[in-house]
Design an enzyme around this catalytic site. Structure first.
Site, PDB file in Angstrom:
ATOM      1  N   SER A 157      -8.832   5.361  10.532  1.00  0.00           N
ATOM      2  CA  SER A 157      -8.292   5.397  11.898  1.00  0.00           C
ATOM      3  C   SER A 157      -8.865   4.304  12.793  1.00  0.00           C
ATOM      4  O   SER A 157      -8.980   4.476  14.007  1.00  0.00           O
ATOM      5  CB  SER A 157      -8.500   6.785  12.531  1.00  0.00           C
ATOM      6  OG  SER A 157      -7.808   7.779  11.784  1.00  0.00           O
ATOM      7  N   ASN A 200      -4.787  -2.362   4.420  1.00  0.00           N
ATOM      8  CA  ASN A 200      -4.399  -1.663   3.192  1.00  0.00           C
ATOM      9  C   ASN A 200      -3.047  -1.039   3.493  1.00  0.00           C
ATOM     10  O   ASN A 200      -2.965  -0.064   4.240  1.00  0.00           O
ATOM     11  CB  ASN A 200      -5.441  -0.589   2.846  1.00  0.00           C
ATOM     12  CG  ASN A 200      -4.979   0.303   1.703  1.00  0.00           C
ATOM     13  OD1 ASN A 200      -3.989   0.004   1.025  1.00  0.00           O
ATOM     14  ND2 ASN A 200      -5.702   1.400   1.490  1.00  0.00           N
ATOM     15  N   TRP A 201      -2.020  -1.641   2.921  1.00  0.00           N
ATOM     16  CA  TRP A 201      -0.669  -1.169   3.240  1.00  0.00           C
ATOM     17  C   TRP A 201      -0.324   0.158   2.574  1.00  0.00           C
ATOM     18  O   TRP A 201       0.680   0.787   2.902  1.00  0.00           O
ATOM     19  CB  TRP A 201       0.364  -2.233   2.836  1.00  0.00           C
ATOM     20  CG  TRP A 201       0.454  -3.376   3.806  1.00  0.00           C
ATOM     21  CD1 TRP A 201      -0.265  -3.532   4.961  1.00  0.00           C
ATOM     22  CD2 TRP A 201       1.322  -4.516   3.716  1.00  0.00           C
ATOM     23  NE1 TRP A 201       0.089  -4.698   5.590  1.00  0.00           N
ATOM     24  CE2 TRP A 201       1.074  -5.326   4.846  1.00  0.00           C
ATOM     25  CE3 TRP A 201       2.278  -4.947   2.792  1.00  0.00           C
ATOM     26  CZ2 TRP A 201       1.745  -6.521   5.080  1.00  0.00           C
ATOM     27  CZ3 TRP A 201       2.950  -6.143   3.014  1.00  0.00           C
ATOM     28  CH2 TRP A 201       2.682  -6.915   4.143  1.00  0.00           C
ATOM     29  N   LYS A 202      -1.128   0.545   1.566  1.00  0.00           N
ATOM     30  CA  LYS A 202      -0.848   1.785   0.814  1.00  0.00           C
ATOM     31  C   LYS A 202       0.592   1.730   0.274  1.00  0.00           C
ATOM     32  O   LYS A 202       1.027   0.666  -0.166  1.00  0.00           O
ATOM     33  CB  LYS A 202      -1.102   3.010   1.701  1.00  0.00           C
ATOM     34  CG  LYS A 202      -2.496   2.957   2.355  1.00  0.00           C
ATOM     35  CD  LYS A 202      -2.927   4.232   2.996  1.00  0.00           C
ATOM     36  CE  LYS A 202      -4.330   4.056   3.584  1.00  0.00           C
ATOM     37  NZ  LYS A 202      -4.887   5.269   4.148  1.00  0.00           N
ATOM     38  N   GLU A 241     -15.354   4.719   3.935  1.00  0.00           N
ATOM     39  CA  GLU A 241     -14.190   5.396   4.492  1.00  0.00           C
ATOM     40  C   GLU A 241     -14.396   6.906   4.453  1.00  0.00           C
ATOM     41  O   GLU A 241     -14.160   7.542   3.408  1.00  0.00           O
ATOM     42  CB  GLU A 241     -12.939   5.031   3.679  1.00  0.00           C
ATOM     43  CG  GLU A 241     -12.621   3.552   3.703  1.00  0.00           C
ATOM     44  CD  GLU A 241     -11.133   3.270   3.547  1.00  0.00           C
ATOM     45  OE1 GLU A 241     -10.607   2.507   4.361  1.00  0.00           O
ATOM     46  OE2 GLU A 241     -10.497   3.852   2.641  1.00  0.00           O
ATOM     47  N   GLY A 284      -6.246   8.293   8.174  1.00  0.00           N
ATOM     48  CA  GLY A 284      -4.894   8.716   8.518  1.00  0.00           C
ATOM     49  C   GLY A 284      -4.836   9.928   9.429  1.00  0.00           C
ATOM     50  O   GLY A 284      -3.773  10.521   9.616  1.00  0.00           O
ATOM     51  N   HIS A 307     -10.342   3.894  -3.880  1.00  0.00           N
ATOM     52  CA  HIS A 307      -9.894   4.447  -2.600  1.00  0.00           C
ATOM     53  C   HIS A 307      -9.842   5.976  -2.706  1.00  0.00           C
ATOM     54  O   HIS A 307      -9.501   6.511  -3.760  1.00  0.00           O
ATOM     55  CB  HIS A 307      -8.516   3.888  -2.225  1.00  0.00           C
ATOM     56  CG  HIS A 307      -8.154   4.199  -0.801  1.00  0.00           C
ATOM     57  ND1 HIS A 307      -7.688   5.431  -0.421  1.00  0.00           N
ATOM     58  CD2 HIS A 307      -8.255   3.459   0.327  1.00  0.00           C
ATOM     59  CE1 HIS A 307      -7.502   5.415   0.898  1.00  0.00           C
ATOM     60  NE2 HIS A 307      -7.837   4.232   1.377  1.00  0.00           N
ATOM     61  N   GLU A 316      -7.761   8.031  -1.760  1.00  0.00           N
ATOM     62  CA  GLU A 316      -6.449   8.564  -2.169  1.00  0.00           C
ATOM     63  C   GLU A 316      -6.284   8.483  -3.688  1.00  0.00           C
ATOM     64  O   GLU A 316      -5.667   9.366  -4.294  1.00  0.00           O
ATOM     65  CB  GLU A 316      -5.327   7.817  -1.418  1.00  0.00           C
ATOM     66  CG  GLU A 316      -5.293   8.234   0.046  1.00  0.00           C
ATOM     67  CD  GLU A 316      -4.844   7.155   1.018  1.00  0.00           C
ATOM     68  OE1 GLU A 316      -4.254   6.154   0.580  1.00  0.00           O
ATOM     69  OE2 GLU A 316      -5.115   7.315   2.226  1.00  0.00           O
ATOM     70  N   GLY A 351      -5.689   0.958   7.582  1.00  0.00           N
ATOM     71  CA  GLY A 351      -4.464   1.508   7.011  1.00  0.00           C
ATOM     72  C   GLY A 351      -3.317   1.380   7.992  1.00  0.00           C
ATOM     73  O   GLY A 351      -2.686   0.329   8.125  1.00  0.00           O
ATOM     74  N   GLY A 352      -3.030   2.459   8.719  1.00  0.00           N
ATOM     75  CA  GLY A 352      -1.872   2.519   9.607  1.00  0.00           C
ATOM     76  C   GLY A 352      -1.736   1.330  10.547  1.00  0.00           C
ATOM     77  O   GLY A 352      -0.633   0.783  10.712  1.00  0.00           O
TER      78      GLY A 352
HETATM   79  P1  13P Z   1      -6.026   4.580   8.303  1.00  0.00           P
HETATM   80  O1  13P Z   1      -6.465   3.340   9.025  1.00  0.00           O
HETATM   81  O2  13P Z   1      -4.547   4.793   8.293  1.00  0.00           O
HETATM   82  O3  13P Z   1      -6.805   5.784   8.738  1.00  0.00           O
HETATM   83  O4  13P Z   1      -6.401   4.345   6.749  1.00  0.00           O
HETATM   84  C1  13P Z   1      -7.656   3.887   6.432  1.00  0.00           C
HETATM   85  C2  13P Z   1      -7.694   3.562   4.983  1.00  0.00           C
HETATM   86  O5  13P Z   1      -7.598   4.435   4.142  1.00  0.00           O
HETATM   87  C3  13P Z   1      -7.791   2.153   4.601  1.00  0.00           C
HETATM   88  O6  13P Z   1      -8.022   2.016   3.239  1.00  0.00           O
END
Ligand code: 13P
Length: 252
Positions: free
Chosen positions: A210, A9-11, A164, A170, A94, A96, A231-232
């Site tokens: 994470s 997920n590149w956000k 999640e 994050g 999500h 966020e 994510g990251g």
């Molecule tokens: P991180 O891997 O950066 O913690 O993000 C997870 C996430 O929100 C994937 O949708």
């Protein structure tokens, strides 16, 4: 049985240039994956990333989708717009989106149902905040998210669920293998209760928060964890290490 599924997920990261470069770099590293592989990318990058991923085993997904076919919904993206580029997946709900953009379980449900009707696999995110976990309400929170967010879905096996925990996203604080397994096993049992026990056996449930090259093996070894929403670590070559969690490590 369930085929593992690792998705990035590149956000709100990457550009057409950096994203395409990453896909080109990763494609040969993930080509022998035993799992399904996807990147969910910002809507504006979908055409270029679809092009970059052509001929590879990397599928492209969206980070959200709207439930209406078209209309006055400024800033939203429809299923038809995604289908034009062969998009296979769309993240919905999500944390966020819930936290910063006021999305609700009801909206999540509409988005998921619209995606399914269009033949797009929704990746429905659920998870508790730290305060909710500390208050002992993790299961109640997730039950509510599932009962409303997954209401009236005819074939739950066409949905991917991502657990999640908000406190792990994050933050660098990953859920322990046991915490992730315990909650994902709970999610699976809820699918059995809300839908049917047999369906529960077939639904792909990812862990997200994470997850990285160092901790993916322990998480993926858990019986109920079928994949990751990353994510990251999906913004770097590390993503290949996660996709290849079932093979010997290449960089120690
Ligand atoms: P991180 O891997 O950066 O913690 O993000 C997870 C996430 O929100 C994937 O949708």
């Amino acid at each position: 049985m369930r085929k593992p599924f690792i998705a990035g997920n590149w956000k709100m990261h990457m550009t057409a240039e950096t994203g395409a470069a990453l896909i080109k770099e990763l494609a040969p590293l993930v080509k022998d994956a035993n799992c399904d592989v996807a990147f969910c990318v910002p809507a504006i990058l979908i055409p270029a990333m679809t092009e970059a991923a052509k001929g590879t085993n990397i599928a492209i997904g969206a980070e959200n989708v709207h439930w209406e076919k078209e209309g006055a919904y400024t800033g939203e993206i429809s299923c038809d717009m995604l289908l034009e580029y062969g998009v296979k997946y769309a993240i919905v709900g999500h944390s966020e989106r819930r936290q910063y953009f006021g999305e609700t379980d009801l909206g999540v449900n509409k988005r998921a149902k619209a995606a399914l009707a269009a033949g797009i696999t929704p990746i429905v995110c659920v998870g508790e905040t730290l305060a909710e976990r500390l208050a002992g309400s993790t299961e109640a929170v997730i039950r509510e998210q599932m009962e409303v967010g997954l209401a009236e879905i005819e074939d739950i096996t066409k949905v991917v669920i991502a657990y999640e925990p908000v406190w792990a996203i994050g933050t660098g604080v990953v859920a322990t293998n046991e915490q992730a397994e315990e909650t994902i096993a709970f999610i699976r049992s809820e699918i059995g209760r809300i839908f049917c026990p047999k369906c529960a056996e077939n639904v792909i449930i990812q862990y997200g928060g994470s997850m990285n090259a160092a901790n993916c093996r322990g998480l993926m070894a858990q019986p109920d964890i079928d994949g990751g929403l990353i994510g990251g670590a999906s913004l770097t070559k590390d993503f290949a290490e996660i996709v290849n969690y079932d093979k010997p490590r290449t960089n120690g």
